[in-house]
Design a protein around this motif. Structure first.
Motif, PDB file in Angstrom:
ATOM      1  N   SER A 199       0.816  -1.220   0.000  1.00  0.00           N
ATOM      2  CA  SER A 199       0.000   0.000   0.000  1.00  0.00           C
ATOM      3  C   SER A 199       0.846   1.266   0.000  1.00  0.00           C
ATOM      4  O   SER A 199       0.316   2.368  -0.205  1.00  0.00           O
ATOM      5  N   GLN A 200       2.159   1.133   0.209  1.00  0.00           N
ATOM      6  CA  GLN A 200       3.030   2.310   0.140  1.00  0.00           C
ATOM      7  C   GLN A 200       3.179   2.804  -1.294  1.00  0.00           C
ATOM      8  O   GLN A 200       3.634   3.934  -1.514  1.00  0.00           O
ATOM      9  N   ASP A 201       2.826   1.976  -2.257  1.00  0.00           N
ATOM     10  CA  ASP A 201       2.877   2.360  -3.668  1.00  0.00           C
ATOM     11  C   ASP A 201       1.828   3.443  -3.916  1.00  0.00           C
ATOM     12  O   ASP A 201       0.624   3.187  -3.768  1.00  0.00           O
ATOM     13  N   PRO A 202       2.224   4.644  -4.290  1.00  0.00           N
ATOM     14  CA  PRO A 202       1.241   5.719  -4.498  1.00  0.00           C
ATOM     15  C   PRO A 202       0.300   5.456  -5.664  1.00  0.00           C
ATOM     16  O   PRO A 202      -0.717   6.135  -5.800  1.00  0.00           O
ATOM     17  N   GLY A 203       0.603   4.459  -6.491  1.00  0.00           N
ATOM     18  CA  GLY A 203      -0.283   4.134  -7.603  1.00  0.00           C
ATOM     19  C   GLY A 203      -1.410   3.192  -7.240  1.00  0.00           C
ATOM     20  O   GLY A 203      -2.263   2.902  -8.086  1.00  0.00           O
ATOM     21  N   LEU A 204      -1.427   2.722  -5.994  1.00  0.00           N
ATOM     22  CA  LEU A 204      -2.477   1.805  -5.556  1.00  0.00           C
ATOM     23  C   LEU A 204      -3.382   2.486  -4.534  1.00  0.00           C
ATOM     24  O   LEU A 204      -2.969   3.405  -3.823  1.00  0.00           O
ATOM     25  N   ARG A 205      -4.611   2.004  -4.466  1.00  0.00           N
ATOM     26  CA  ARG A 205      -5.622   2.577  -3.562  1.00  0.00           C
ATOM     27  C   ARG A 205      -5.973   1.528  -2.521  1.00  0.00           C
ATOM     28  O   ARG A 205      -6.299   0.384  -2.852  1.00  0.00           O
ATOM     29  N   SER A 206      -5.887   1.882  -1.265  1.00  0.00           N
ATOM     30  CA  SER A 206      -6.265   0.961  -0.188  1.00  0.00           C
ATOM     31  C   SER A 206      -6.960   1.748   0.910  1.00  0.00           C
ATOM     32  O   SER A 206      -7.031   2.980   0.863  1.00  0.00           O
ATOM     33  N   LEU A 207      -7.458   1.038   1.891  1.00  0.00           N
ATOM     34  CA  LEU A 207      -8.255   1.657   2.946  1.00  0.00           C
ATOM     35  C   LEU A 207      -7.425   1.913   4.189  1.00  0.00           C
ATOM     36  O   LEU A 207      -6.965   0.959   4.831  1.00  0.00           O
ATOM     37  N   PRO A 208      -7.224   3.155   4.587  1.00  0.00           N
ATOM     38  CA  PRO A 208      -6.715   3.379   5.944  1.00  0.00           C
ATOM     39  C   PRO A 208      -7.825   3.029   6.940  1.00  0.00           C
ATOM     40  O   PRO A 208      -9.015   3.037   6.604  1.00  0.00           O
ATOM     41  N   TYR A 209      -7.429   2.711   8.142  1.00  0.00           N
ATOM     42  CA  TYR A 209      -8.407   2.245   9.136  1.00  0.00           C
ATOM     43  C   TYR A 209      -9.501   3.277   9.366  1.00  0.00           C
ATOM     44  O   TYR A 209     -10.677   2.938   9.458  1.00  0.00           O
ATOM     45  N   TRP A 210      -9.133   4.550   9.422  1.00  0.00           N
ATOM     46  CA  TRP A 210     -10.142   5.576   9.684  1.00  0.00           C
ATOM     47  C   TRP A 210     -11.197   5.605   8.587  1.00  0.00           C
ATOM     48  O   TRP A 210     -12.385   5.821   8.861  1.00  0.00           O
ATOM     49  N   GLU A 211     -10.792   5.355   7.333  1.00  0.00           N
ATOM     50  CA  GLU A 211     -11.752   5.386   6.223  1.00  0.00           C
ATOM     51  C   GLU A 211     -12.614   4.137   6.218  1.00  0.00           C
ATOM     52  O   GLU A 211     -13.783   4.185   5.834  1.00  0.00           O
ATOM     53  N   ALA A 212     -12.049   3.017   6.654  1.00  0.00           N
ATOM     54  CA  ALA A 212     -12.846   1.788   6.743  1.00  0.00           C
ATOM     55  C   ALA A 212     -13.974   1.950   7.752  1.00  0.00           C
ATOM     56  O   ALA A 212     -15.082   1.440   7.546  1.00  0.00           O
ATOM     57  N   LEU A 213     -13.714   2.671   8.837  1.00  0.00           N
ATOM     58  CA  LEU A 213     -14.739   2.867   9.866  1.00  0.00           C
ATOM     59  C   LEU A 213     -15.808   3.856   9.434  1.00  0.00           C
ATOM     60  O   LEU A 213     -16.992   3.672   9.736  1.00  0.00           O
ATOM     61  N   GLU A 214     -15.402   4.925   8.757  1.00  0.00           N
ATOM     62  CA  GLU A 214     -16.347   5.960   8.302  1.00  0.00           C
ATOM     63  C   GLU A 214     -16.070   6.261   6.829  1.00  0.00           C
ATOM     64  O   GLU A 214     -15.454   7.281   6.504  1.00  0.00           O
ATOM     65  N   PRO A 215     -16.515   5.411   5.921  1.00  0.00           N
ATOM     66  CA  PRO A 215     -16.167   5.589   4.504  1.00  0.00           C
ATOM     67  C   PRO A 215     -16.720   6.863   3.878  1.00  0.00           C
ATOM     68  O   PRO A 215     -16.064   7.473   3.035  1.00  0.00           O
ATOM     69  N   ILE A 216     -17.933   7.232   4.279  1.00  0.00           N
ATOM     70  CA  ILE A 216     -18.608   8.376   3.645  1.00  0.00           C
ATOM     71  C   ILE A 216     -18.689   9.519   4.640  1.00  0.00           C
ATOM     72  O   ILE A 216     -19.359   9.415   5.670  1.00  0.00           O
ATOM     73  N   PRO A 217     -18.006  10.622   4.389  1.00  0.00           N
ATOM     74  CA  PRO A 217     -18.066  11.740   5.333  1.00  0.00           C
ATOM     75  C   PRO A 217     -19.443  12.380   5.354  1.00  0.00           C
ATOM     76  O   PRO A 217     -20.175  12.370   4.362  1.00  0.00           O
ATOM     77  N   ALA A 218     -19.792  12.919   6.509  1.00  0.00           N
ATOM     78  CA  ALA A 218     -21.039  13.680   6.609  1.00  0.00           C
ATOM     79  C   ALA A 218     -20.832  15.059   5.992  1.00  0.00           C
ATOM     80  O   ALA A 218     -19.708  15.481   5.724  1.00  0.00           O
ATOM     81  N   GLY A 219     -21.920  15.750   5.764  1.00  0.00           N
ATOM     82  CA  GLY A 219     -21.812  17.112   5.238  1.00  0.00           C
ATOM     83  C   GLY A 219     -22.277  17.209   3.802  1.00  0.00           C
ATOM     84  O   GLY A 219     -22.467  16.218   3.109  1.00  0.00           O
ATOM     85  N   ARG A 220     -22.437  18.439   3.345  1.00  0.00           N
ATOM     86  CA  ARG A 220     -22.990  18.694   2.025  1.00  0.00           C
ATOM     87  C   ARG A 220     -21.983  18.473   0.901  1.00  0.00           C
ATOM     88  O   ARG A 220     -22.371  18.290  -0.254  1.00  0.00           O
ATOM     89  N   ASP A 221     -20.699  18.510   1.223  1.00  0.00           N
ATOM     90  CA  ASP A 221     -19.674  18.358   0.194  1.00  0.00           C
ATOM     91  C   ASP A 221     -18.738  17.218   0.581  1.00  0.00           C
ATOM     92  O   ASP A 221     -17.624  17.450   1.066  1.00  0.00           O
ATOM     93  N   PRO A 222     -19.168  15.958   0.400  1.00  0.00           N
ATOM     94  CA  PRO A 222     -18.364  14.834   0.889  1.00  0.00           C
ATOM     95  C   PRO A 222     -17.025  14.686   0.186  1.00  0.00           C
ATOM     96  O   PRO A 222     -16.132  14.016   0.704  1.00  0.00           O
ATOM     97  N   ARG A 223     -16.874  15.323  -0.995  1.00  0.00           N
ATOM     98  CA  ARG A 223     -15.584  15.252  -1.675  1.00  0.00           C
ATOM     99  C   ARG A 223     -14.535  16.175  -1.046  1.00  0.00           C
ATOM    100  O   ARG A 223     -13.336  16.029  -1.308  1.00  0.00           O
ATOM    101  N   HIS A 224     -14.989  17.085  -0.226  1.00  0.00           N
ATOM    102  CA  HIS A 224     -14.066  18.037   0.389  1.00  0.00           C
ATOM    103  C   HIS A 224     -14.382  18.152   1.887  1.00  0.00           C
ATOM    104  O   HIS A 224     -14.894  19.172   2.344  1.00  0.00           O
ATOM    105  N   PRO A 225     -14.077  17.105   2.670  1.00  0.00           N
ATOM    106  CA  PRO A 225     -14.316  17.185   4.117  1.00  0.00           C
ATOM    107  C   PRO A 225     -13.374  18.201   4.753  1.00  0.00           C
ATOM    108  O   PRO A 225     -12.384  18.629   4.133  1.00  0.00           O
ATOM    109  N   PRO A 226     -13.658  18.617   5.957  1.00  0.00           N
ATOM    110  CA  PRO A 226     -12.801  19.599   6.628  1.00  0.00           C
ATOM    111  C   PRO A 226     -11.371  19.080   6.758  1.00  0.00           C
ATOM    112  O   PRO A 226     -11.129  17.873   6.768  1.00  0.00           O
ATOM    113  N   GLU A 227     -10.435  19.983   6.864  1.00  0.00           N
ATOM    114  CA  GLU A 227      -9.024  19.641   7.101  1.00  0.00           C
ATOM    115  C   GLU A 227      -8.601  20.170   8.475  1.00  0.00           C
ATOM    116  O   GLU A 227      -8.805  21.348   8.764  1.00  0.00           O
TER     117      GLU A 227
END
Length: 419
Positions: free
Chosen positions: A136-164
């Motif tokens: 998963s260290q390969d930047p060309g591959l996509r995998s799930l970090p643990y935080w994303e596995a727990l909450e895959p879809i962010p809340a809010g009106r713009d899920p593509r741009h969650p808060p930073e």
């Protein structure tokens, strides 16, 4: 703690829990019934939390009912165990509501192509997690970090741009404090960090049809339902979730991993017909000892006492079932789509193993990916936290009997015995 330190867990059967947890369980015992695990109440709780109402295809309701019944009749949940189980189910239902709302608002998600995912499968404790984290260290591959596995879809009106910074990462880190307090030795078996790669089994759980539940609770009737049911629909829902995650964070090639796939190769390939499969192998007798230990240790999160013989018998049986299923399915998989990795070879030279796998995948290992993998290995030396002393006899299991029962697997894949 040195890499050579072997830690003996001497409270598997009667866990020595933190005082605060013992007090909470004792105080909560008269009120445990107030922690409801009824289907209607859980669905309503998820709707209240999200303000959404559409769960999509109602097929998930059958396994959910089976699971909730097993929680009540078989799991032996403490008051804290009931709260953990309720929290888990509500969060999965919340995720399901958010997935359906996102797809409804953006139907183009379903046109996303999940191209030739790389799927690592093998028994627990066979190097799958190490290999998954390394690749998963390969930047060309996509995998799930643990935080994303727990909450895959962010809340809010713009899920593509969650808060930073993303609040999901902070919630994940906070959530890990409790299991780390209750199970301080668990990181020696399986490190859990917010950014560590995680299995898609957490996404399969959104369909309530997965091995996740039997790995965490004593729910044999749920296992029976799961093994008797066609899991194609659950894998189709996994694909739906991967499409949503691609749409949210980018369409790179997926790197997936779960032991569950060992006995679900048919559904996996029906849904992902171009998947490239990497199967790991290790002496299954050794694996039975370590898996039984990890499962028994994890049960302290929800049970007051653990029946070690029952736990050992359960996982000895499940490991044999999974291996038999993988051996039976293997002839139906084109040789161009599957390759094997032996544990001792992976441990001897990680990067050489990865280099060979990239040859199988038909992609060169880029200099940037190789450098990232080297950095990961430098920062995550194996055994740096110590190691657990795993013993079959703790679970009433006989090594000679298990070796005879599993000889079919040793012979099929040339797996050496471990002393």
């Amino acid at each position: 703690m040195s890499a050579r330190t072997l830690v003996r867990i001497d409270d598997l059967e009667r866990p020595r829990l933190p005082l605060a947890l013992r007090v909470a369980n004792a105080a909560g015992r008269p009120l445990a019934g107030a922690i409801r695990l009824g289907e209607a109440g859980l669905l309503a709780a998820a709707r209240r939390r999200t303000g959404l109402s559409d769960f999509g295809d109602p097929a998930f309701r059958e396994p959910l009912r089976v699971l909730l019944g097993a929680f009540e009749r078989e799991a032996g949940l403490t008051p804290i165990g009931r709260w953990i189980a309720r929290t888990l189910v509500v969060q999965l239902l919340v995720t399901r509501l958010r997935v359906e709302a996102l797809v409804r608002e953006h139907p183009e998600i379903l046109a996303q192509e999940v191209r030739a995912p790389i799927v690592i499968l093998g028994l627990p404790r066979t190097g799958t997690t190490h290999l998954h984290n390394l690749m998963s260290q390969d930047p060309g591959l996509r995998s799930l970090p643990y935080w994303e596995a727990l909450e895959p879809i962010p809340a809010g009106r713009d899920p593509r741009h969650p808060p930073e910074p993303d609040p999901r990462v902070r919630r994940c880190a906070q959530g890990l404090r409790f299991p780390h307090r209750v199970m301080p030795l668990f990181p020696l078996m399986h490190e859990m960090e917010p950014e560590a790669r995680h299995e898609e089994i957490q996404l399969l759980a959104v369909a309530f049809s997965t091995m996740l539940f039997e790995a965490s609770y004593c729910v044999p009737s749920y296992r029976d339902w799961y093994r008797a049911s066609d899991q194609t629909a659950a894998y189709a829902y996994l694909r739906r979730m991967l499409q949503a995650l691609q749409w949210l964070r980018g369409p790179r090639r997926w790197l997936l991993k779960s032991p569950q796939h060992l006995e679900q190769l048919g559904p996996l390939l029906r849904v992902f017909p171009d998947a490239r499969i990497v199967q790991t192998h290790r002496d299954p007798v050794r694996v039975t000892a370590s898996m039984s230990t990890m499962a028994a240790y994890g049960l302290r999160m929800s049970r007051a006492r653990i029946d070690l013989k029952r736990t050992g018998s359960y996982w000895a049986d499940r490991i044999e079932q999974m291996l038999r299923a993988s051996v039976e399915a293997r002839p139906r998989i084109p040789a161009s789509q599957i390759t094997d990795v032996h544990f001792h070879e992976l441990m001897r030279d990680d990067l050489a193993t990865v280099e060979r796998l990239y040859g199988f995948l038909g992609d060169p290992l880029s200099p940037s990916a190789r450098a990232a993998m080297r950095r990961y290995l430098e920062d995550h030396a194996r055994g740096r936290l110590g190691a657990i002393d795993y013993r079959l006899e703790d679970f009433g299991l006989d090594a000679a009997e298990r070796r005879r029962a599993l000889r079919f697997y040793h012979e099929r894949f040339g797996v050496p015995d471990e002393v």
